[in-house]
Design a protein around this motif. Structure first.
Motif, mmCIF file in Angstrom:
data_model
loop_
_atom_site.group_PDB
_atom_site.id
_atom_site.type_symbol
_atom_site.label_atom_id
_atom_site.label_comp_id
_atom_site.label_asym_id
_atom_site.label_seq_id
_atom_site.Cartn_x
_atom_site.Cartn_y
_atom_site.Cartn_z
ATOM 1 N N GLN A 69 -2.579 -8.331 -0.414
ATOM 2 C CA GLN A 69 -2.680 -9.224 0.745
ATOM 3 C C GLN A 69 -1.747 -10.422 0.605
ATOM 4 N N LYS A 70 -1.723 -11.004 -0.587
ATOM 5 C CA LYS A 70 -0.845 -12.152 -0.807
ATOM 6 C C LYS A 70 0.632 -11.743 -0.755
ATOM 7 N N PHE A 71 0.935 -10.586 -1.306
ATOM 8 C CA PHE A 71 2.306 -10.070 -1.290
ATOM 9 C C PHE A 71 2.751 -9.743 0.134
ATOM 10 N N LYS A 72 1.857 -9.181 0.906
ATOM 11 C CA LYS A 72 2.183 -8.680 2.242
ATOM 12 C C LYS A 72 2.204 -9.778 3.301
ATOM 13 N N TYR A 73 1.234 -10.688 3.242
ATOM 14 C CA TYR A 73 1.066 -11.664 4.316
ATOM 15 C C TYR A 73 1.409 -13.103 3.946
ATOM 16 N N GLU A 74 1.446 -13.407 2.647
ATOM 17 C CA GLU A 74 1.632 -14.793 2.240
ATOM 18 C C GLU A 74 2.919 -15.027 1.451
ATOM 19 N N GLN A 75 3.809 -14.036 1.473
ATOM 20 C CA GLN A 75 5.136 -14.132 0.847
ATOM 21 C C GLN A 75 5.085 -14.415 -0.657
ATOM 22 N N HIS A 76 4.070 -13.878 -1.321
ATOM 23 C CA HIS A 76 3.990 -14.006 -2.781
ATOM 24 C C HIS A 76 4.799 -12.867 -3.400
ATOM 25 N N LEU A 77 6.109 -12.989 -3.304
ATOM 26 C CA LEU A 77 6.996 -11.906 -3.726
ATOM 27 C C LEU A 77 7.044 -11.716 -5.237
ATOM 28 N N HIS A 78 6.502 -12.672 -5.980
ATOM 29 C CA HIS A 78 6.507 -12.513 -7.437
ATOM 30 C C HIS A 78 5.586 -11.372 -7.877
ATOM 31 N N PHE A 79 4.774 -10.843 -6.944
ATOM 32 C CA PHE A 79 3.907 -9.717 -7.277
ATOM 33 C C PHE A 79 4.622 -8.376 -7.159
ATOM 34 N N GLN A 80 5.861 -8.374 -6.687
ATOM 35 C CA GLN A 80 6.552 -7.102 -6.479
ATOM 36 C C GLN A 80 6.742 -6.330 -7.785
ATOM 37 N N ASN A 81 6.976 -7.009 -8.868
ATOM 38 C CA ASN A 81 7.162 -6.337 -10.155
ATOM 39 C C ASN A 81 5.890 -5.613 -10.584
ATOM 40 N N LEU A 82 4.752 -6.254 -10.387
ATOM 41 C CA LEU A 82 3.459 -5.666 -10.708
ATOM 42 C C LEU A 82 3.191 -4.433 -9.832
ATOM 43 N N LEU A 83 3.391 -4.559 -8.515
ATOM 44 C CA LEU A 83 3.070 -3.465 -7.594
ATOM 45 C C LEU A 83 3.995 -2.275 -7.780
ATOM 46 N N ALA A 84 5.274 -2.536 -7.973
ATOM 47 C CA ALA A 84 6.215 -1.442 -8.228
ATOM 48 C C ALA A 84 5.909 -0.797 -9.579
ATOM 49 N N GLY A 85 5.521 -1.618 -10.551
ATOM 50 C CA GLY A 85 5.165 -1.095 -11.867
ATOM 51 C C GLY A 85 3.966 -0.171 -11.803
ATOM 52 N N ALA A 86 2.998 -0.507 -10.937
ATOM 53 C CA ALA A 86 1.825 0.345 -10.756
ATOM 54 C C ALA A 86 2.236 1.697 -10.166
ATOM 55 N N LEU A 87 3.140 1.670 -9.206
ATOM 56 C CA LEU A 87 3.617 2.918 -8.595
ATOM 57 C C LEU A 87 4.348 3.795 -9.601
ATOM 58 N N LEU A 88 5.045 3.160 -10.515
ATOM 59 C CA LEU A 88 5.805 3.915 -11.509
ATOM 60 C C LEU A 88 4.915 4.584 -12.549
ATOM 61 N N GLN A 89 3.617 4.277 -12.522
ATOM 62 C CA GLN A 89 2.685 4.953 -13.432
ATOM 63 C C GLN A 89 2.313 6.343 -12.916
ATOM 64 N N LEU A 90 2.640 6.608 -11.649
ATOM 65 C CA LEU A 90 2.313 7.912 -11.061
ATOM 66 C C LEU A 90 3.270 8.985 -11.563
#
Length: 210
Positions: A69-90
């Motif tokens: 929610q913070k990444f999507k709506y509140e411009q907390h772009l510093h979370f992109q590394n975490l979210l992309a990292g989670a996807l790379l676990q697949l």
């Protein structure tokens, strides 16, 4: 020589930077400390929506729900590394390109960026494959109060093939942040099939309950 300095400097900065969640321990896994990374609501499984198998990294529970929610709506772009990292676990299949879920121009102006495209760029770099955006999205309307069939029809009308795109890929991955009903992924898949895609996979950071 400079191309080797920047990644090294980045690793050094990460090793002394605090976890972006707890702010206490140092970063070890995609901006998180070991404990925070392990305590994410991991799923790493397949969910089925609209008869489509979708790989999901996490359940849409705390803290991943608030992070998205913070990444999507509140411009907390510093979370992109975490979210992309989670996807790379697949365990992703062999693909030729990533297709980020498109958003309308209205949403783009409202948010300032397409959150799925931001994650797709990091994924594409890690996997060394291109991003493909042959589909545009028209104005997005509210889905509240609509039946399943009405919701699918409403979303299908939002997607439009970009006639200027000459590129063609046969094996692609649709990438989105959260899947709920899967209607958007289904509609996008239909358009990609019109373009000749033969294998269309999907992955999301998290899956929410319907």
């Amino acid at each position: 020589m400079l191309q080797f300095i920047n990644p090294l400097l980045h690793k050094v900065i990460q090793s002394i930077s605090p976890c972006v969640l707890c702010g206490i321990d140092r970063q070890q896994h995609h901006s998180l400390c070991r404990d925070c990374w392990q305590q994410l609501p991991w799923s790493k499984s397949m969910v089925q929506r609209q008869e489509i198998d979708i790989q999901v990294a996490c359940h849409y529970d705390y803290p991943i729900d608030r992070i998205i929610q913070k990444f999507k709506y509140e411009q907390h772009l510093h979370f992109q590394n975490l979210l992309a990292g989670a996807l790379l676990q697949l365990r992703l299949p062999k693909i030729q390109a990533i297709v980020p879920m498109p958003i309308s121009n209205e949403r783009l102006v409202e948010r300032g960026y397409n959150q799925s495209l931001v994650l797709a760029k990091m994924m594409a770099k890690a996997l060394n494959i291109p991003i493909w955006q042959p589909i545009t999205r028209l104005q997005q309307h509210s889905q509240k109060g609509l039946s399943r069939l009405e919701r699918i029809d409403n979303i299908e009308q939002q997607f439009q093939i970009n006639s200027t795109s000459k590129l063609r890929y046969r094996r692609v991955l649709i990438l989105d942040d959260v899947v709920t009903t899967g209607s958007s992924i289904y509609a996008l898949k239909q358009k990609l099939e019109e373009l000749g895609c033969q294998k269309i996979y999907a992955a999301c950071v998290a899956s929410a309950e319907i």
